[in-house]
Design an enzyme around this catalytic site. Structure first.
Site, short mmCIF file in Angstrom:
data_model
loop_
_atom_site.label_atom_id
_atom_site.label_comp_id
_atom_site.label_asym_id
_atom_site.label_seq_id
_atom_site.Cartn_x
_atom_site.Cartn_y
_atom_site.Cartn_z
N GLY A 87 0.79 -0.79 0.00
CA GLY A 87 0.42 0.27 -0.17
C GLY A 87 0.96 1.46 -0.23
O GLY A 87 2.34 1.17 0.29
N TYR A 147 -9.12 5.30 -4.69
CA TYR A 147 -8.40 4.94 -3.62
C TYR A 147 -9.41 3.56 -3.26
O TYR A 147 -9.51 2.55 -3.56
CB TYR A 147 -8.38 5.38 -2.52
CG TYR A 147 -7.66 4.78 -1.60
CD1 TYR A 147 -6.31 4.29 -0.81
CD2 TYR A 147 -8.85 4.00 -0.23
CE1 TYR A 147 -5.64 3.34 -0.08
CE2 TYR A 147 -7.77 3.40 0.69
CZ TYR A 147 -6.81 3.82 1.05
OH TYR A 147 -6.04 2.56 1.53
N LYS A 151 -8.78 -0.88 -3.57
CA LYS A 151 -8.99 -1.55 -3.20
C LYS A 151 -9.51 -2.22 -3.81
O LYS A 151 -9.46 -3.91 -3.61
CB LYS A 151 -8.93 -0.76 -1.95
CG LYS A 151 -7.44 0.62 -0.94
CD LYS A 151 -6.61 -1.19 -1.12
CE LYS A 151 -5.38 0.03 -0.39
NZ LYS A 151 -4.15 -0.86 -0.28
#
Length: 241
Positions: A87, A147, A151
């Protein structure tokens, strides 16, 4: 459950990954811990004085992450669990595409390498609100949506690999300890948050549970079945004992 399991940690230099490495080195259930990444990993200093800590179990495999599936594949051979803690942030990465490379493309590569080596369990640190179906744009103004989408896409890649067991953790605001910046510390005091050590604990303890149940089922002739995916939302991670 007997000891001697092998763990692979991808992204072992990040906030959660460091904790995963430290806790694995303290656990007698894991005899080998291989950290795969662009830099060598090591446990946070506080783990080095804990009971059971064994630095000799740690093996670093430093690779060009763009070549993870080829140059790093051997590290996945014989692993019982892969803990993927990759990440970054957009400011750190420098662009939307560079962010996607770390949080999606490298995760996809790790999942493919693990699946090719028939690793039975793959654990992924994702994020609260992950959603592959959300609309997103590369514009900075909409990075929050990018984001969540990225993910979510990483989660879907792990699911598509069809591991016998995949665990996906969706923590919210992380308490990063010594790595936290001033603003992070202030926000963590007023918003719901979770310590990175707790995220690591949840990830590892759940893996140990699954391996124990799998071993017991195999002993009674009941192993097998469809791939299982388990999601841990923020509250479940916070309350994991």
């Amino acid at each position: 459950m007997s000891g001697g399991m092998k763990a692979v940690v991808v992204g072992g230099t990040g906030a959660v990954g460091r904790e995963v490495v430290g806790q694995l080195l303290c656990s007698p259930r894991w005899s080998s811990v291989t950290a795969v990444g662009r830099r060598a990993a090591e446990a946070p200093a506080e783990y080095k004085d804990k009971e059971g800590y064994d630095a000799s179990k740690l093996h670093n495999v430093v690779v060009d992450m763009d070549k993870l599936e080829t140059d790093g594949r051997a590290a996945f051979e014989g692993a019982d669990s892969v803990f993927c803690c990759l990440g970054t942030t957009r400011p750190t990465a420098g662009s939307a595409e560079a962010f996607r490379k770390v949080d999606l493309h490298y995760v996809e590569a790790a999942a493919r390498a693990a699946a090719a080596c028939k690793v039975p369990h793959f654990g992924l640190v994702s994020a609260q609100g992950a959603n592959a179906g959300v609309w997103a744009s590369d514009w900075k103004l909409f990075h929050g949506l990018l984001y969540m989408k990225t993910k979510g896409q990483a989660e879907e890649a792990v699911k598509a690999a069809r591991f016998p067991y995949a665990s996906i953790l969706r923590p919210g605001l992380l308490e990063r300890g010594e790595l936290a910046r001033g603003m992070e510390k202030m926000v963590a005091r007023i918003m719901s948050s979770v310590k990175v050590s707790q995220v690591a604990h949840c990830m590892i303890a759940d893996a140990e549970r699954w391996h124990a149940e799998r071993a017991a089922a195999a002993g009674s002739g009941g192993a097998g079945g469809e791939p299982e995916v388990k999601l841990f939302e923020m509250k479940a991670i916070q309350g994991f004992a």
